[in-house]
Design a protein around this motif. Sequence first.
Motif, PDB file in Angstrom:
ATOM      1  N   VAL A   5       0.745  -1.374  -0.010  1.00  0.00           N
ATOM      2  CA  VAL A   5      -0.113  -0.141  -0.051  1.00  0.00           C
ATOM      3  C   VAL A   5       0.793   1.025   0.163  1.00  0.00           C
TER       4      VAL A   5
ATOM      5  N   MET B 142       5.716   4.156  -2.876  1.00  0.00           N
ATOM      6  CA  MET B 142       5.132   5.504  -3.782  1.00  0.00           C
ATOM      7  C   MET B 142       4.335   4.584  -5.540  1.00  0.00           C
ATOM      8  N   ASN B 143       4.458   3.641  -6.103  1.00  0.00           N
ATOM      9  CA  ASN B 143       4.426   2.632  -7.376  1.00  0.00           C
ATOM     10  C   ASN B 143       3.876   2.183  -7.410  1.00  0.00           C
ATOM     11  N   THR B 144       2.999   1.896  -6.656  1.00  0.00           N
ATOM     12  CA  THR B 144       1.810   0.517  -5.723  1.00  0.00           C
ATOM     13  C   THR B 144       1.177   0.520  -6.957  1.00  0.00           C
ATOM     14  N   GLU B 145       0.503  -1.157  -7.510  1.00  0.00           N
ATOM     15  CA  GLU B 145      -0.061  -0.612  -8.832  1.00  0.00           C
ATOM     16  C   GLU B 145      -1.282  -1.531  -7.945  1.00  0.00           C
ATOM     17  N   ALA B 146      -2.499  -1.100  -8.031  1.00  0.00           N
ATOM     18  CA  ALA B 146      -3.689  -1.871  -7.486  1.00  0.00           C
ATOM     19  C   ALA B 146      -4.427  -2.769  -8.953  1.00  0.00           C
TER      20      ALA B 146
ATOM     21  N   PHE C 219      -7.175  -5.360 -10.984  1.00  0.00           N
ATOM     22  CA  PHE C 219      -8.434  -5.257 -10.845  1.00  0.00           C
ATOM     23  C   PHE C 219      -8.976  -6.796 -11.418  1.00  0.00           C
TER      24      PHE C 219
END
Lengths: 114, 115
Positions: B97, B100-104, B106
Amino acid sequence: TQLLEQSPQFLSIQEGENLTVYCNSSSVFSSLQWYRQEPGEGPVLLVTVVTGGEVKKLKRLTFQFGDARKDSSLHITAAQPGDTGLYLCACPPYSGGGADGLTFGKGTHLIIQP
Amino acid sequence: DAGITQSPRHKVTETGTPVTLRCHQTENHRYMYWYRQDPGHGLRLIHYSYGVKDTDKGEVSDGYSVSRSKTEDFLLTLESATSSQTSVYFCAISESVWAMNTEAFFGQGTRLTVV
């Protein structure tokens, strides 16, 4: 929870035109992400901006992060029908601790007419 | 594409019945989330998990419960479905979480209609 305001809510333009959509908050973002969602699909990340004043380009899409890190914009040059979709901005949890998910704006519904 | 599978993709159920939605990931990501998406409200967080058996409430958790007995599976249960829970439900995963560059990532969503 940080409130993200996106505008406009809906936008329908002709192919070839330029457009800008906005994401604003009264609070400072630690970082901001833009996602695009197509009908029947989940959102997909386009870009993350981190530094105030930062500009990132992704082909015909230009993303800008405000100097004060309270706002961001997405500019599309020469829009194409394939750009049609829901554009969402999102920010990470505002305060440290915990593992809350991203907070999303309500999105801009973009339709590019051939 | 990230390996996230939601099931079922569509469901119609009657008011008062229990419903369980499943999210399965093959990415071994620690964090998993359930969101609902409604016109005029956007995506809102229901519950999230930060590890096996570690879950917490999100913004709109009333009427929902979750369970995570394995890293790869995150279940969302509506104990007694109501018409207000008619929505499109999305599962998401992320490695972290706070980076800085965490991607979610879906899933494709589950369209639930409560009649």
